[in-house]
Design a protein around this motif. Structure first.
Motif, PDB file in Angstrom:
ATOM      1  N   ALA A  18       0.835  -1.202   0.000  1.00  0.00           N
ATOM      2  CA  ALA A  18       0.000   0.000   0.000  1.00  0.00           C
ATOM      3  C   ALA A  18       0.868   1.249   0.000  1.00  0.00           C
ATOM      4  N   ASN A  78      -6.658   7.007  -7.023  1.00  0.00           N
ATOM      5  CA  ASN A  78      -7.284   6.097  -6.063  1.00  0.00           C
ATOM      6  C   ASN A  78      -6.349   4.923  -5.791  1.00  0.00           C
ATOM      7  N   GLY A  79      -6.234   4.584  -4.526  1.00  0.00           N
ATOM      8  CA  GLY A  79      -5.408   3.439  -4.151  1.00  0.00           C
ATOM      9  C   GLY A  79      -3.919   3.739  -4.136  1.00  0.00           C
ATOM     10  N   ALA A  80      -3.553   5.013  -4.187  1.00  0.00           N
ATOM     11  CA  ALA A  80      -2.137   5.379  -4.236  1.00  0.00           C
ATOM     12  C   ALA A  80      -1.456   5.175  -2.886  1.00  0.00           C
ATOM     13  N   GLY A  81      -2.232   5.257  -1.815  1.00  0.00           N
ATOM     14  CA  GLY A  81      -1.633   5.079  -0.485  1.00  0.00           C
ATOM     15  C   GLY A  81      -1.752   6.313   0.398  1.00  0.00           C
ATOM     16  N   LYS A  82      -2.589   7.261   0.021  1.00  0.00           N
ATOM     17  CA  LYS A  82      -2.746   8.491   0.818  1.00  0.00           C
ATOM     18  C   LYS A  82      -3.355   8.176   2.177  1.00  0.00           C
ATOM     19  N   THR A  83      -4.481   7.466   2.146  1.00  0.00           N
ATOM     20  CA  THR A  83      -5.159   7.147   3.393  1.00  0.00           C
ATOM     21  C   THR A  83      -4.269   6.279   4.280  1.00  0.00           C
ATOM     22  N   THR A  84      -3.613   5.311   3.691  1.00  0.00           N
ATOM     23  CA  THR A  84      -2.738   4.437   4.476  1.00  0.00           C
ATOM     24  C   THR A  84      -1.642   5.250   5.158  1.00  0.00           C
ATOM     25  N   GLU A 116     -10.829   8.888   6.815  1.00  0.00           N
ATOM     26  CA  GLU A 116     -11.501   8.835   5.515  1.00  0.00           C
ATOM     27  C   GLU A 116     -12.971   8.456   5.715  1.00  0.00           C
ATOM     28  N   HIS A 166      -8.894  15.099  -3.916  1.00  0.00           N
ATOM     29  CA  HIS A 166      -8.888  14.809  -5.354  1.00  0.00           C
ATOM     30  C   HIS A 166      -9.246  16.071  -6.130  1.00  0.00           C
TER      31      HIS A 166
HETATM   32  N1  ATP Z   1      -7.055  -3.127   5.160  1.00  0.00           N
HETATM   33  C1  ATP Z   1      -6.511  -3.350   3.955  1.00  0.00           C
HETATM   34  N2  ATP Z   1      -6.264  -4.596   3.531  1.00  0.00           N
HETATM   35  C2  ATP Z   1      -5.709  -4.813   2.322  1.00  0.00           C
HETATM   36  N3  ATP Z   1      -5.360  -3.867   1.459  1.00  0.00           N
HETATM   37  C3  ATP Z   1      -5.579  -2.591   1.813  1.00  0.00           C
HETATM   38  C4  ATP Z   1      -6.169  -2.266   3.082  1.00  0.00           C
HETATM   39  N4  ATP Z   1      -6.258  -0.912   3.161  1.00  0.00           N
HETATM   40  C5  ATP Z   1      -5.765  -0.426   2.013  1.00  0.00           C
HETATM   41  N5  ATP Z   1      -5.359  -1.425   1.202  1.00  0.00           N
HETATM   42  C6  ATP Z   1      -4.753  -1.261  -0.132  1.00  0.00           C
HETATM   43  O1  ATP Z   1      -3.720  -0.315  -0.035  1.00  0.00           O
HETATM   44  C7  ATP Z   1      -3.678   0.504  -1.187  1.00  0.00           C
HETATM   45  C8  ATP Z   1      -3.697   1.962  -0.801  1.00  0.00           C
HETATM   46  O2  ATP Z   1      -4.954   2.295  -0.266  1.00  0.00           O
HETATM   47  P1  ATP Z   1      -5.318   3.733   0.289  1.00  0.00           P
HETATM   48  O3  ATP Z   1      -6.656   3.632   0.934  1.00  0.00           O
HETATM   49  O4  ATP Z   1      -4.199   4.230   1.122  1.00  0.00           O
HETATM   50  O5  ATP Z   1      -5.421   4.596  -1.033  1.00  0.00           O
HETATM   51  P2  ATP Z   1      -5.820   6.130  -1.218  1.00  0.00           P
HETATM   52  O6  ATP Z   1      -4.651   6.799  -1.834  1.00  0.00           O
HETATM   53  O7  ATP Z   1      -6.324   6.692   0.046  1.00  0.00           O
HETATM   54  O8  ATP Z   1      -6.985   6.007  -2.281  1.00  0.00           O
HETATM   55  P3  ATP Z   1      -8.324   6.882  -2.466  1.00  0.00           P
HETATM   56  O9  ATP Z   1      -7.943   8.063  -3.285  1.00  0.00           O
HETATM   57  O10 ATP Z   1      -9.213   5.974  -3.235  1.00  0.00           O
HETATM   58  O11 ATP Z   1      -8.845   7.222  -1.125  1.00  0.00           O
HETATM   59  C9  ATP Z   1      -4.852   0.080  -2.056  1.00  0.00           C
HETATM   60  O12 ATP Z   1      -4.365  -0.778  -3.059  1.00  0.00           O
HETATM   61  C10 ATP Z   1      -5.740  -0.685  -1.100  1.00  0.00           C
HETATM   62  O13 ATP Z   1      -6.440  -1.681  -1.784  1.00  0.00           O
END
Ligand code: ATP
Ligand code: MG
Lengths: 307, 244
Positions: free
Chosen positions: A16, A36-42, A81, A189
């Motif tokens: 992530a 989306n899914g870049a890793g911002k929330t993580t 989020e 976004h």
């Molecule tokens: N609990 C989890 N279990 C497995 N994979 C996860 C989990 N949480 C996040 N991921 C994966 O980690 C990656 C990053 O997710 P994240 O939520 O950080 O993206 P984001 O940048 O916040 O996206 P968005 O713009 O859609 O909010 C994604 O591929 C997601 O599928």
């Protein structure tokens, strides 16, 4: 100061976040951008201490998020989020509950509650259960909750998602007001938001930082940086104008939009073409509706970098 | 400790903010009385005591308590509020304890609302109120034990249904740990010490020993340790995988 040092997070097979390092100082408003899914929330969850990094460390004002979680959380306001909250609770009870857990008491508690309720315009919904609120109001309750203890650092995951234009404006004003003495990290976004509130933007793609710069500098990477856009009164002169502009030596490329009789001239690297085009339109007798110099397009930079 | 109190209060209020609390109490009272009067031959026995009433409590709790405890953490996970709670300056054990105590207090309330049956036996005859008091305490401890197990199961999953099923199974095993049904499953392959240890873990044996009217330290200690163990496990489970 917020610091991250080679943060990584792996979920089984998914990576992530991979190696994220940055520092933010008070007075900075950092915008996290990325597909989306870049890793911002993580990344934000690791800063808030909700997700444990696979490797690397994060600290808030010198307190390591993992080893001194309480001290780190105390100086942080966090909007997760989707702005989760206890749906069955009424807005006022919910905010009071968070204020209590934040250790606010007596007059200060009342003053802070009053402040956030006023700033986020929640007075009309104080007695409503949160689950009965519209999405935008729920987001505002989440924001109120995050700033109730007046923290020196705020991490807000998509704070303006779902807000109407007036509220977006309100929240941006709020962020700008708080920006002076606080650290604010937001993810979004909405690219105009970056221009409107951020002093710095980090673009994340596939778990890595691919750009870290001021919004102006980022926009300057655009091929539209210093481009000249002109709009004609009528589309009839478009062909003539195009030929003339293309003939200028400092112009690299011309893009034409028939629909609104607009012509955009992209300069060769480092060249300045505004004067030349302005002279040319006068000598050719082009009837101009509008002529302006572009400062670069963030969306185009975003697409180029994250593609 | 302040945080435990704050979380407890919020939880308890949330029970009563939805019909859940009222439905739970209603079903609890109806079943407790139905079991006692229809299955327990309350009147026909011709004795003024509450033996049949308490005898059914373990079976009543077996389904009702997991139904209450399943939401403790699974719901927080599902709705995402766990992210809010776990990023506030609150220690995990404070949240675990606060939520647990709220659920326990709530069951205590449901149990207290069975008081008419106590008035009834006192009206009909001369029961040993000491035994009844001990039995009430035993029942409360039993409910506390079930709730702690349920809290742990709820912390493992985001699905309330899974939490419920895990809760019922775990409680069932612990309830009957001293009985052939469970012992036979271990007899033969597990070392004798382990079989003995498992047998001594039975909820039912300890509960029955309390309802005989003697509140022995070892029975109380048993429940206290069991509760502490499962709450500790809940805390560890949450710390390890709160975001997963
Ligand atoms: N609990 C989890 N279990 C497995 N994979 C996860 C989990 N949480 C996040 N991921 C994966 O980690 C990656 C990053 O997710 P994240 O939520 O950080 O993206 P984001 O940048 O916040 O996206 P968005 O713009 O859609 O909010 C994604 O591929 C997601 O599928
Ligand atoms: Mg996100």
């Amino acid at each position: 100061m917020i610091k991250t040092d080679h943060l990584c997070k792996r979920y089984q097979s998914v990576i992530a976040v991979e190696d994220i390092t940055f520092q933010v100082r008070p007075g900075e408003v950092l915008g996290f951008l990325g597909p989306n899914g870049a890793g911002k929330t993580t990344t934000m969850r690791m800063l808030a201490g909700f997700v444990t990094p696979t490797s690397g460390r994060a600290s808030i004002f010198g307190h390591d998020v993992q080893s001194e979680p309480l001290a780190a959380r105390q100086s942080l306001g966090y909007l997760p989020e989707g702005a989760p909250s206890y749906g069955e609770m009424r807005v006022h009870a919910f905010l009071a509950f968070i204020a209590d857990l934040r250790g606010l008491e007596g007059a200060r508690k009342r003053a802070r509650l009053h402040h956030v309720i006023e700033r986020l315009q929640l007075a009309s919904v104080l007695d409503r259960p949160i689950e009965a609120l519209s999405k935008g109001f729920r987001r505002r309750v989440g924001l109120a909750q995050a700033m109730i203890h007046d923290p020196p650092a705020l991490i807000l995951d998509e704070p303006t998602d779902g807000l109407d234009p007036n509220q977006k404006h309100e929240v941006r004003t709020l962020i700008n007001e708080m920006a002076r003495e606080k650290i604010i990290v937001i993810s979004t976004h909405i690219l105009e938001e970056v221009d409107a509130v951020c002093t710095r933007a980090i673009i994340i793609a596939r778990g890595r930082i691919v750009a870290d710069d001021t919004p102006l500098q980022l926009a300057a990477r655009s091929r539209y940086y210093n481009a000249v856009s002109l709009q004609l009164e009528t589309a009839e002169q478009l062909a003539e104008a195009r030929a003339a502009v293309e003939a200028l030596p400092s112009v690299a490329q011309v893009e034409v939009s028939e629909r609104d009789a607009r012509l955009t001239a992209l300069p060769r690297a480092g060249a300045s073409i505004l004067q030349a085009i302005s002279d040319l339109s006068r000598s050719r007798g082009l009837k101009l509706k509008e002529l302006h110099l572009e400062s670069g397009r963030l969306d185009e930079v975003f697409r180029t970098i994250t593609a | 400790m302040r945080n435990v109190g704050l979380i407890l209060r919020r939880e308890l209020a949330s029970y009563f903010a939805t019909p859940l609390a009222y439905i739970f109490i209603f079903i609890f009272l109806v079943l407790a009385n139905a079991f006692t009067f229809y299955l327990g031959d309350f009147y026909q026995r011709g004795q003024a005591d509450l033996k049949p009433f308490f005898a059914f409590h373990p079976w009543l709790y077996l389904f009702l308590i997991p139904a209450l405890s399943m939401r403790l953490w699974a719901e927080e996970r599902k709705s995402g509020t766990i992210e809010l709670l776990m990023t506030l300056p609150v220690k995990t054990w404070e949240a675990v304890l606060g939520k647990y105590l709220a659920a326990w207090l709530f069951t205590g309330l449901a149990l207290a609302l069975t008081f008419p049956i106590w008035i009834t036996v006192n009206y009909l005859g001369n029961p040993d109120n000491g035994v009844i008091l001990a039995s009430y305490l035993g029942s409360l401890l039993l409910a506390g034990g079930f709730l702690a197990v349920g809290s742990c199961m709820s912390a493992l999953t985001r699905s309330q249904v899974v939490a419920f099923i895990l809760g019922v199974v775990a409680c069932f095993v612990l309830l009957l740990a001293g009985y052939p049904l469970v012992i036979d499953a271990f007899q033969g392959w597990a070392p004798q010490v382990l079989v003995k240890a498992i047998a001594s873990l039975s909820f039912l044996t300890h509960f029955q020993s309390i309802t005989r009217g003697v509140l022995e330290a070892r029975d109380v200690l048993y429940f206290a340790m069991l509760i502490a163990f499962f709450l500790f496990t809940t805390t560890v489970a949450l710390d390890l995988r709160k975001a997963e």
